[in-house]
Design an enzyme around this catalytic site. Sequence first.
Site, PDB file in Angstrom:
ATOM      1  N   LYS A 112      51.045  -5.408  60.288  1.00  0.00           N
ATOM      2  CA  LYS A 112      51.966  -4.288  60.083  1.00  0.00           C
ATOM      3  C   LYS A 112      52.587  -4.327  58.683  1.00  0.00           C
ATOM      4  O   LYS A 112      52.979  -3.291  58.154  1.00  0.00           O
ATOM      5  CB  LYS A 112      53.088  -4.313  61.123  1.00  0.00           C
TER       6      LYS A 112
HETATM    7  C1  LIG Z   1      50.450  -3.557  66.450  1.00  0.00           C
HETATM    8  C2  LIG Z   1      49.521  -4.666  66.743  1.00  0.00           C
HETATM    9  C3  LIG Z   1      48.252  -4.442  67.298  1.00  0.00           C
HETATM   10  C4  LIG Z   1      47.783  -3.066  67.708  1.00  0.00           C
HETATM   11  O1  LIG Z   1      47.586  -2.225  66.595  1.00  0.00           O
HETATM   12  P1  LIG Z   1      47.540  -0.636  66.789  1.00  0.00           P
HETATM   13  O2  LIG Z   1      47.466  -0.075  65.437  1.00  0.00           O
HETATM   14  O3  LIG Z   1      48.817  -0.275  67.501  1.00  0.00           O
HETATM   15  O4  LIG Z   1      46.346  -0.342  67.635  1.00  0.00           O
HETATM   16  C5  LIG Z   1      47.403  -5.527  67.466  1.00  0.00           C
HETATM   17  N1  LIG Z   1      47.801  -6.770  67.145  1.00  0.00           N
HETATM   18  C6  LIG Z   1      49.016  -7.035  66.626  1.00  0.00           C
HETATM   19  C7  LIG Z   1      49.386  -8.443  66.321  1.00  0.00           C
HETATM   20  C8  LIG Z   1      49.921  -5.992  66.403  1.00  0.00           C
HETATM   21  O5  LIG Z   1      51.130  -6.256  65.881  1.00  0.00           O
END
Ligand SMILES: *Cc1c(COP(=O)(O)O)cnc(C)c1O
Length: 462
Positions: A112
């Site tokens: 993120k």
């Molecule tokens: C947010 C997240 C996901 C999922 O990603 P999306 O874009 O919501 O599909 C997978 N793994 C981790 C560690 C995350 O923080």
Amino acid sequence: MQYVSTRGQAPALSFEDAMLTGLARDGGLYVPRAVPQMAPDDIAALAGLSYEEAAFRVMRPFIGDSFADAEFAAIIERAYAGFAHSVRAPLVQLGANHFLLELFHGPTLAFKDFAMQLIGQLFQAALARRGRRVTIVGATSGDTGSAAIEAFRGLDNVDVFILFPEGRVSEVQRRQMTTPTEANVHALALAGDFDDCQARLKDMFNDFAFRDEVGLAGVNSINWARVLAQVVYYFTAAVSLGAPQRAVNFTVPTGNFGDIYAGTIARRMGLPIDRLVIATNQNDILHRALASGVYETRGVTPSISPSMDIQVSSNFERALFDAYGRDGAAVAQLMDELRDSGRFAISQGALEYLRELYATGRASEDETRATIRATHAATGETLCPHSAVAVKVAQENLGATPMITLATAHPAKFPDAVEAATGARPPLPAHMADLFARPERMTPVANDLGALETLIRERRRS
Ligand SMILES: *Cc1c(COP(=O)(O)O)cnc(C)c1O
């Protein structure tokens, strides 16, 4: 460069306005009117560039005239300066034709950060220019919240409120949200699950009086700018393995569909991706939907990969928009059905489009733990549970085309699950070694729109 809503009713916006708006006023999500193309020579020319240089070339065509070239390049430099790895998104090899893309070297140890650090810088530049303030409200299953707080803490023209499901995030995730001391950040522990957090957030956006009063802005992956930031590493990884001459596949641990939708955009820009594999945990609505043709929500079952514990996968709406020939009215009708009955059937044509583009797979809790253990034994690589879900599903899809699996979080964010699988507790990196000693600050809140709006009105600095 213009952005249109997946529900066809909201005004088309520039990049900057789409970013500051978040959710479209018709309830839809913004997508580019046309996806810019990168010719094979342009893709080949990314080889050997720094991550920042590649990011500039991949994202520039989407920005239009919202940011000048020099300003945009400086924003990208600042966004990734705090990463702990000089190549930002390194590839490591797991097996024959199987590679892991490590996306967890940012300040909050999850992928993120790639998007949030960039939009923190973009918001700051845009708001300063306009002399505006915003109230950012985000819903998180754990990682978005900490990444958003890290990106926006201490900024003058922004107040940040993060809704997280009480008791359903890991302790490291919670502490990353509750220990920053800046007055403009607020961690709200909501009595409900992540889908409740997301639903209340959407309610706030649909309360136009409140939305305009507080200058509501959204940084969830419904925000187009976040999707765009994630397109970059699909290019850098594929080029490292020989694109555009050689095609690659990707497996993506999927929850809200933002990350894998970024891969979809990379493919539509011209990157030779054969298959995008959606990996889900036991909350497998996407796996079931593509198998059966019916998108049907069931309750969320908490798992050891909490950032994927989700039933309403917001960005899937963007894929549906493409699958329905960019027919906003058709998408709006599906979303109404989903709201009213918790399900909708995907048309035959749309289902064929989706199955052509995406493969799917799921991993149970036992399979996830077994994959953490086996990968550690075979390679020394310690996977977080989300990444392990993806590695397990990727292994079922290996073939002649190189497979790149996205590792979305650092194992130290989920030490209990990792220790249970390997027997060793993954240590936190030095820069957050004192996380468990810092005092926490959070506000419990009911799963109620009125209560949330009152709290935000009281707390925001005007
Ligand atoms: C947010 C997240 C996901 C999922 O990603 P999306 O874009 O919501 O599909 C997978 N793994 C981790 C560690 C995350 O923080």
